[in-house]
Design a protein around this motif. Structure first.
Motif, PDB file in Angstrom:
ATOM      1  N   HIS A  74       0.742  -1.664   0.338  1.00  0.00           N
ATOM      2  CA  HIS A  74      -0.185  -0.042  -0.397  1.00  0.00           C
ATOM      3  C   HIS A  74       0.773   1.961  -0.049  1.00  0.00           C
ATOM      4  CE1 HIS A  74      -3.824  -1.879   1.451  1.00  0.00           C
ATOM      5  NE2 HIS A  74      -4.170  -2.566   0.663  1.00  0.00           N
ATOM      6  N   ASN A  75       1.606   1.283  -1.346  1.00  0.00           N
ATOM      7  CA  ASN A  75       3.152   2.035  -1.280  1.00  0.00           C
ATOM      8  C   ASN A  75       2.676   3.326  -2.141  1.00  0.00           C
ATOM      9  OD1 ASN A  75       5.152   3.189   0.194  1.00  0.00           O
ATOM     10  ND2 ASN A  75       5.956   2.967  -1.553  1.00  0.00           N
ATOM     11  N   ILE A  76       1.394   2.989  -2.492  1.00  0.00           N
ATOM     12  CA  ILE A  76       0.330   4.203  -4.121  1.00  0.00           C
ATOM     13  C   ILE A  76      -0.775   4.526  -3.497  1.00  0.00           C
ATOM     14  CG2 ILE A  76       0.832   4.424  -6.551  1.00  0.00           C
ATOM     15  CD1 ILE A  76       1.814   1.841  -6.776  1.00  0.00           C
ATOM     16  N   THR A  77      -0.381   6.202  -3.923  1.00  0.00           N
ATOM     17  CA  THR A  77      -1.666   6.695  -4.145  1.00  0.00           C
ATOM     18  C   THR A  77      -1.700   7.422  -5.797  1.00  0.00           C
ATOM     19  OG1 THR A  77      -0.925   8.456  -2.704  1.00  0.00           O
ATOM     20  CG2 THR A  77      -1.789   7.333  -1.654  1.00  0.00           C
ATOM     21  N   VAL A  78      -3.448   7.842  -5.918  1.00  0.00           N
ATOM     22  CA  VAL A  78      -3.589   8.343  -7.519  1.00  0.00           C
ATOM     23  C   VAL A  78      -3.755   9.628  -6.375  1.00  0.00           C
ATOM     24  CG1 VAL A  78      -4.594   8.769  -9.124  1.00  0.00           C
ATOM     25  CG2 VAL A  78      -3.895   6.838  -8.812  1.00  0.00           C
ATOM     26  N   GLN A  79      -2.930  11.198  -6.508  1.00  0.00           N
ATOM     27  CA  GLN A  79      -3.446  12.280  -6.640  1.00  0.00           C
ATOM     28  C   GLN A  79      -2.545  13.097  -8.370  1.00  0.00           C
ATOM     29  OE1 GLN A  79      -0.421  13.451  -4.099  1.00  0.00           O
ATOM     30  NE2 GLN A  79      -0.740  11.321  -2.408  1.00  0.00           N
ATOM     31  N   ASN A  80      -4.244  14.459  -7.980  1.00  0.00           N
ATOM     32  CA  ASN A  80      -4.273  15.144  -9.549  1.00  0.00           C
ATOM     33  C   ASN A  80      -4.051  13.465 -10.691  1.00  0.00           C
ATOM     34  OD1 ASN A  80      -4.661  16.945  -7.803  1.00  0.00           O
ATOM     35  ND2 ASN A  80      -2.930  17.367  -7.663  1.00  0.00           N
ATOM     36  N   GLN A  81      -5.021  12.425 -11.039  1.00  0.00           N
ATOM     37  CA  GLN A  81      -5.067  11.505 -11.869  1.00  0.00           C
ATOM     38  C   GLN A  81      -3.585  11.144 -12.242  1.00  0.00           C
ATOM     39  OE1 GLN A  81      -7.152  13.922 -14.564  1.00  0.00           O
ATOM     40  NE2 GLN A  81      -9.022  14.017 -13.185  1.00  0.00           N
ATOM     41  N   LYS A  82      -2.476  10.982 -10.684  1.00  0.00           N
ATOM     42  CA  LYS A  82      -1.417  10.970 -11.463  1.00  0.00           C
ATOM     43  C   LYS A  82      -0.942   9.777 -10.098  1.00  0.00           C
ATOM     44  CE  LYS A  82      -0.336  12.865 -15.313  1.00  0.00           C
ATOM     45  NZ  LYS A  82      -1.291  12.084 -16.268  1.00  0.00           N
ATOM     46  N   ALA A  83      -0.303   8.419 -10.551  1.00  0.00           N
ATOM     47  CA  ALA A  83       0.286   7.649  -9.272  1.00  0.00           C
ATOM     48  C   ALA A  83       1.167   8.123  -8.421  1.00  0.00           C
ATOM     49  CB  ALA A  83       0.871   6.437 -10.057  1.00  0.00           C
ATOM     50  N   VAL A  84       1.351   8.663  -7.468  1.00  0.00           N
ATOM     51  CA  VAL A  84       2.572   8.822  -6.493  1.00  0.00           C
ATOM     52  C   VAL A  84       3.437   7.936  -5.132  1.00  0.00           C
ATOM     53  CG1 VAL A  84       2.645  10.762  -4.640  1.00  0.00           C
ATOM     54  CG2 VAL A  84       1.364  11.237  -6.427  1.00  0.00           C
ATOM     55  N   THR A  85       3.647   7.643  -6.020  1.00  0.00           N
ATOM     56  CA  THR A  85       5.094   6.664  -5.070  1.00  0.00           C
ATOM     57  C   THR A  85       5.631   7.022  -3.328  1.00  0.00           C
ATOM     58  OG1 THR A  85       6.772   6.597  -5.758  1.00  0.00           O
ATOM     59  CG2 THR A  85       5.784   4.838  -7.050  1.00  0.00           C
ATOM     60  N   GLY A  86       4.834   6.765  -1.905  1.00  0.00           N
ATOM     61  CA  GLY A  86       5.131   6.560  -0.990  1.00  0.00           C
ATOM     62  C   GLY A  86       7.299   6.472  -0.658  1.00  0.00           C
ATOM     63  N   SER A  87       6.857   5.862   1.146  1.00  0.00           N
ATOM     64  CA  SER A  87       8.188   5.725   1.725  1.00  0.00           C
ATOM     65  C   SER A  87       8.540   3.753   1.873  1.00  0.00           C
ATOM     66  CB  SER A  87       8.565   6.827   1.768  1.00  0.00           C
ATOM     67  OG  SER A  87       7.543   6.961   3.149  1.00  0.00           O
ATOM     68  N   HIS A  88       7.796   3.635   1.635  1.00  0.00           N
ATOM     69  CA  HIS A  88       7.687   2.106   2.356  1.00  0.00           C
ATOM     70  C   HIS A  88       7.554   1.362   0.881  1.00  0.00           C
ATOM     71  CE1 HIS A  88       3.636   3.488   3.069  1.00  0.00           C
ATOM     72  NE2 HIS A  88       3.509   2.235   2.894  1.00  0.00           N
ATOM     73  N   CYS A  89       8.346   1.328   0.202  1.00  0.00           N
ATOM     74  CA  CYS A  89       8.334   0.171  -1.310  1.00  0.00           C
ATOM     75  C   CYS A  89       8.789  -0.916  -0.912  1.00  0.00           C
ATOM     76  CB  CYS A  89       9.013   1.184  -2.247  1.00  0.00           C
ATOM     77  SG  CYS A  89       9.266  -0.208  -3.707  1.00  0.00           S
TER      78      CYS A  89
END
Ligand code: FMN
Ligand code: SF4
Ligand code: SF4
Length: 256
Positions: A200-215
């Motif tokens: 659960h390290n990815i979100t979508v913000q403003n219609q683009k995927a954004v990766t987090g810090s716990h890949c």
């Protein structure tokens, strides 16, 4: 219960097949992490742990979870490491983690499958699906071993090569090479990577995927993105090089 972590379906496939044969249930690790009150592991008589080998070791989220989860020393623990060819110190490390929790890894197996890492560094990949032929035998023998509560720790010895592979230095280098990032020019914000990411390290913000810090570097997003929106080490992998276990559908791996 069978706890599994899987990016591209190899470990999922093994876990599900074990669950069917043992009349047990396969649960993705993230579910245990996110809904701790829904599961009481201390009541389980047997727990299987099925995971992909990363840098000769177990996935970090699995290690983190096992170090703090409530476990019962009288549970029969068994582990299956899926990998491309070298399981390193993964089973040894799993045994040591369980030992530190006063539990015992009684049985450990390795299932040699297709390495989902090849496409991250090789331009032309031709997957040899015959490498999956051994899966059925591993599942069958593991089922028998678990049924008999067999003890076999022969694969839990630390080899020198395994120790080097799993050392902080090699892991650090590897993680750099397996760093994922989003190509905003190709990402369409479809959210497939969000649903499949086992950390659960990815979100979508403003219609683009954004990766987090716990890949966890599982490569699920890279292999699943239909639009070439997820890069590894700054590179796109070709559509024809994207891998998923052939008996596993994309939706089987969705966690959201
Ligand atoms: C970051 C990374 C590191 C890997 N390291 C190893 C390794 O040390 N030895 C090996 O045999 N396979 C390695 N692999 C391959 C995977 O262990 C193998 O493809 C596994 O079965 C994938 O399981 P999954 O489909 O359940 O995600 C690695 C894969 C990735 C993505
Ligand atoms: S799967 Fe690909 S296109 Fe869809 S949100 Fe993720 S990176 Fe973007
Ligand atoms: S961001 Fe991608 S590589 Fe990292 S854990 Fe999630 S799916 Fe795996």
């Amino acid at each position: 219960m069978i706890i599994y972590f899987s990016g591209t379906g190899n470990s999922y496939s093994v876990a599900e097949k074990l669950a069917v044969a043992l009349n047990d249930r396969a649960v993705p690790l993230i579910r245990l992490q996110e809904e701790p009150d829904a599961f009481d592991l201390t009541k389980e008589t047997k727990i299987g742990i099925v995971f992909p080998v990363y840098f000769g070791d177990i996935p970090q989220p699995l290690e983190d979870y096992l170090k703090t989860a409530a476990l019962n020393p009288s549970t029969y623990f068994y582990g299956v490491a899926t990998c491309g060819g070298s399981f390193g110190v993964s089973l040894y490390h799993l045994r040591e983690i369980l030992k530190s929790r006063s539990c015992k890894l009684s049985y450990g197996r390795v299932c040699y499958m297709i390495a989902n890492s090849t496409a991250t560094w090789k331009k032309e990949v031709s997957y040899d699906y015959r490498k999956l032929d051994g899966e059925a035998k591993v599942v069958k023998e593991t089922v028998q071993a678990v049924t008999d509560r067999k003890v076999d720790t022969s694969l839990m010895k630390p080899s020198l090569v395994g120790k080097i592979m799993a050392s902080g230095f090699v892991k650090k280098l590897g993680m750099k090479r397996f760093a994922v990032s989003v190509d905003p020019d190709h990402c369409v914000g479809c959210g497939i990577c969000v649903r499949i990411c086992p950390a659960h390290n990815i979100t979508v913000q403003n219609q683009k995927a954004v990766t987090g810090s716990h890949c966890a570097h599982c490569m699920a997003c890279v292999h699943a993105c239909p639009h070439g929106g997820m890069l590894v080490n700054g590179h796109k992998i070709k559509k024809e090089n994207q891998y998923r276990h052939p008996e596993v559908e994309m939706k089987d791996l969705f966690l959201r």
